[in-house]
Design an enzyme around this catalytic site. Sequence first.
Site, PDB file in Angstrom:
ATOM      1  N   HIS A 195      -4.390  18.604   6.665  1.00 37.10           N
ATOM      2  CA  HIS A 195      -5.405  17.830   7.387  1.00 37.10           C
ATOM      3  C   HIS A 195      -6.603  18.684   7.739  1.00 37.10           C
ATOM      4  CE1 HIS A 195      -1.786  15.398   7.926  1.00 37.10           C
ATOM      5  NE2 HIS A 195      -2.613  14.383   7.971  1.00 37.10           N
TER       6      HIS A 195
ATOM      7  N   HIS B 140      -4.704  12.503   1.026  1.00 37.08           N
ATOM      8  CA  HIS B 140      -3.569  13.230   0.454  1.00 37.08           C
ATOM      9  C   HIS B 140      -3.179  12.696  -0.920  1.00 37.08           C
ATOM     10  CE1 HIS B 140      -3.445  14.770   4.416  1.00 37.08           C
ATOM     11  NE2 HIS B 140      -2.991  13.663   4.959  1.00 37.08           N
TER      12      HIS B 140
END
Lengths: 331, 331
Positions: free
Chosen positions: B219, B56
């Site tokens: 994700h 991320h």
Amino acid sequence: MKKFMNDAGSLVADSLDGFVAAHDDLVAFGQGRKHVRRRFFSPGKVAVIAGGGAGHEPMHVGFIGSGMLDAACTGHVFTSPTPDQILGAIQEADTGAGVLLIVKNYDGDLMNFEMAAEMAVSAGSHRIETLVVSDDIAVERTARGTGRRGVAGTLIVEKIVGAAAEAGHDLLSLKAVGESVIAVTRTMGVALKGATVPQTTRETFVLGENEMEVGVGIHGERGRSRQEIADAATIAALVCSQILNDLEPMPRQRILLFVNGLGGTPPSELYVMFGLARRFFEAHGLVVARKLVGTYATSLDMAGVSITVTLLDDASIALWDAPVYTAALHW
Amino acid sequence: MKKFMNDAGSLVADSLDGFVAAHDDLVAFGQGRKHVRRRFFSPGKVAVIAGGGAGHEPMHVGFIGSGMLDAACTGHVFTSPTPDQILGAIQEADTGAGVLLIVKNYDGDLMNFEMAAEMAVSAGSHRIETLVVSDDIAVERTARGTGRRGVAGTLIVEKIVGAAAEAGHDLLSLKAVGESVIAVTRTMGVALKGATVPQTTRETFVLGENEMEVGVGIHGERGRSRQEIADAATIAALVCSQILNDLEPMPRQRILLFVNGLGGTPPSELYVMFGLARRFFEAHGLVVARKLVGTYATSLDMAGVSITVTLLDDASIALWDAPVYTAALHW
């Protein structure tokens, strides 16, 4: 081809519209929306203006603001802005101390900026000087034609010249500062995937699953060679060693190391490359005195990285460190 | 799959290594290189710690520094950091005023942060509170299980809570500030291409040439629906109307509008989306009082965009505007 856009014809205008809206504390459209400018100019300061084709965002509009550019002109994708656009920016930004144009070394840009400068001199007695950035070592120095392209190193020239302008340098002194930075700045890029041009909907070159393109520019051009894909350490060593050979720095020379994403490469991978490049140069006896990592000079959505090195001295370090407040660069 | 990495197993460590090297004026590795921390803590201030899986970037390590986080723990790709990692960060960052943990709402993260908090309380009498961010409206509020995921809105919580911590709020007051931000923050994302996980070398989902995934998380999960690809204005309206329906703001309500890139989308397209989202919300009577555009919370190399809105009041505007000095956010 998939892009967040309304249509290929409006991508550049829509993107600039969003950019100016997002940063309206810093920038505004110039007359006729043909260029983007600082909200407030500093009378008596040399105006620093850059420009080029679209597709390299945040370059150059992202560098407009205190300590860097006064205005920037954006053309169509990978296409020079028109002389008319550039002339408008000159007329608006020149507050009497003259204008320094920063141009990346491409035929179209050179021609249009030169034409605009001539028009500005004859029409309005503006004093104009031009810097041509040519940092891309993927192009042989001895090549015929235009010579080395201007790529990500242009950011460094714009930052250092912008700081010098803010500090009150006059036009000729500013040009000398810029030329001294250009003389010690080198870039080389590697792509894992080509750029997709909105108008053609095609990648400018298509790589096989196990190929990478070494020595790419930022206009979707083919690189210097196509090679089998390698791990990051091998790629870093390949690029950094060519930069080193070309620059021939002194031992313990201080450098600015700039790892730039070409549009489709995430921050995690840029940091991998930065870590490896830093180790490479330190292992070769250089001192990484200043650093920059991020997506600053893109080739649309190309997955790729470029590495730029500038040799530093006390004067250029002071100018690099000087405050800057733009959309893309701020300290 | 093509990535700038040495191998899948070392990508996270290599990337963190490069990150810390690039920003060593701001951050350092904590003990055992298991977390990243500010170079200097502020004794007496509540420590604000975040963390989550890798992939991320720049979230969360890019938000460490004055005015935001004190430390951040990074797990493997899309995998929670271990309780051991989190405990180490707590022990190092707590200077006596307690610790606020900011956790994105996923089972693995919740479990490991809770376990670390319990260990820290029993082992060292640390005072700990936890904020759970759940801004992703792609997940139905009534869904069974963990509920809404934490995604890009986590940045806003971290910024506002970080500013409040810097201003001297105590632990419970800080938690209340965070909860009030979470209550008025909503995000939704759209992907044009899935994320490629280094270990599996495959995209987590594969879209057809004319498909987009609406309501994606960060994700690599499938989104809420797969739809025919649309132009940017249609996508912006689709996402913004769902945010609007969920938030039910008052007329003339001030908002923070945050357009985030998911890793593989260039700045030009992010600005297109920002311009459209801004027009949408203004047309619906809201005031876009604060703005952020950039690649801040990624899903590896996913081509995609998320739009986040936070309802603002005078207090949250003051905290948003407060100085911040981190690798990824700085004003």
